[in-house]
Design an enzyme around this catalytic site. Sequence first.
Site, PDB file in Angstrom:
ATOM      1  NE  ARG A  51      65.334  33.512  44.183  1.00  0.00           N
ATOM      2  CZ  ARG A  51      65.133  32.250  44.536  1.00  0.00           C
ATOM      3  NH1 ARG A  51      65.381  31.255  43.696  1.00  0.00           N
ATOM      4  NH2 ARG A  51      64.706  31.949  45.738  1.00  0.00           N
ATOM      5  N   GLY A  52      68.538  32.857  46.214  1.00  0.00           N
ATOM      6  CA  GLY A  52      68.404  31.851  47.246  1.00  0.00           C
ATOM      7  C   GLY A  52      69.680  31.852  48.056  1.00  0.00           C
ATOM      8  CB  ALA A  53      70.312  32.264  51.686  1.00  0.00           C
ATOM      9  NE  ARG A  94      70.151  40.399  47.031  1.00  0.00           N
ATOM     10  CZ  ARG A  94      69.186  39.508  46.826  1.00  0.00           C
ATOM     11  NH1 ARG A  94      69.352  38.566  45.914  1.00  0.00           N
ATOM     12  NH2 ARG A  94      68.069  39.560  47.526  1.00  0.00           N
ATOM     13  CD  GLN A 199      61.636  36.470  44.120  1.00  0.00           C
ATOM     14  OE1 GLN A 199      60.474  36.884  44.173  1.00  0.00           O
ATOM     15  NE2 GLN A 199      62.646  37.159  44.623  1.00  0.00           N
ATOM     16  CG  ASP A 240      67.240  35.558  52.159  1.00  0.00           C
ATOM     17  OD1 ASP A 240      68.089  35.566  51.253  1.00  0.00           O
ATOM     18  OD2 ASP A 240      66.053  35.255  51.971  1.00  0.00           O
ATOM     19  CG  ASN A 250      62.138  34.088  53.726  1.00  0.00           C
ATOM     20  OD1 ASN A 250      63.174  33.712  53.173  1.00  0.00           O
ATOM     21  ND2 ASN A 250      60.947  33.652  53.363  1.00  0.00           N
ATOM     22  CE  LYS A 251      62.800  37.706  48.088  1.00  0.00           C
ATOM     23  NZ  LYS A 251      63.796  38.744  47.747  1.00  0.00           N
TER      24      LYS A 251
END
Length: 356
Positions: A51-53, A94, A199, A240, A250-251
């Site tokens: 995970r993480g763009a 995603r 996270q 993201d 973003n998250k």
Amino acid sequence: MAEPFAIPRSVEWNDTHITILNQQKLPLVTEYLELKNIEDVWDAIAALKVRGAPAIGITAAYGLALSAQQYETESLEKFKEHVRKDRDYLASSRPTAVNLFWALDRLVSSIAHVSSVNEAKTTLIHEAIRIQIEDEDVCRRIGEHALSLFQNGDRVLTICNAGSIATARYGTALAPFYLAKEKGMNLHVYASETRPVLQGARLTTWELMQAGVDVTLITDNMAAQTIKAKNITAVIVGADRIAANGDTANKIGTFGLALLAKAFGIPFYVAAPLSTIDLATKTGEEIPIEERNPEEVTHIAGTRIAPEGVNVYNPAFDVTPHDLITAIITEKGIVRGNYETELPALFAKEARHEAI
């Protein structure tokens, strides 16, 4: 003192497979997985094992290249059609992370003018490796620009994990903390736990502690009190997807931190590579927001914490309006305020640089 960059890489290419750090198991277990086919790659991205763009983009690029190596045909036309179908399949893993589409499209474009299937296969591998190498350089440059905004002794709040394991190395929002450590500066990081997948608690604290960076964990609902009581000087987050007007996905929880930063009069920074900026998306209203499995909210570590049958709303992301963002930090520099003009200018600068 720990070596500042003694941090596991999240993704590696190994000719016949892709090796990833299983971020779902951290911090209790450090487990590496071998992804041997495109279905493994899709699952790893969708299930947040990677995970993480930027890391998603790198993994998807390697996944596309891996599947291409396994496809046997002498027809270049059929091969390209297979690659395009694989591109669409991986893109569905995603829907919010623009780096995913950027990396996949870059690989598809890289074989536009090849003359044979073998050349196409080699080109895809080389292009995927190039994406990872470039991302490490990009992250370091983002960190250098971000560090210029901080002073020794600053206390900085972040959410989710925009760190080394979310990228090729260094991270985006966490990059300045590694560079500060390298230069002998003292920055203290406050990491918000980031419900429901945690996270911040599981990943950000883990990787910063590996490098000896000073970090304190808080729960998400402690943010306002922490800003007040601990004299937080800034908030920095990853992204993201960034729309053409600066609106940033973003998250989940990022929007709330931006509102708090405004209320307390402290800067709110977004750190992200150019590949996260989507000029085709005019505003944040056009960004699709992924909704995830309700069990992420109703269960913790497999244990139910909410009544059976309760309704659950579980968006993975929120969108922070551009007018709450003090600056967007990219590898090409820092943009403040007039995002609709300045963000396209960054791409023009990139094009001029590549033409030289």
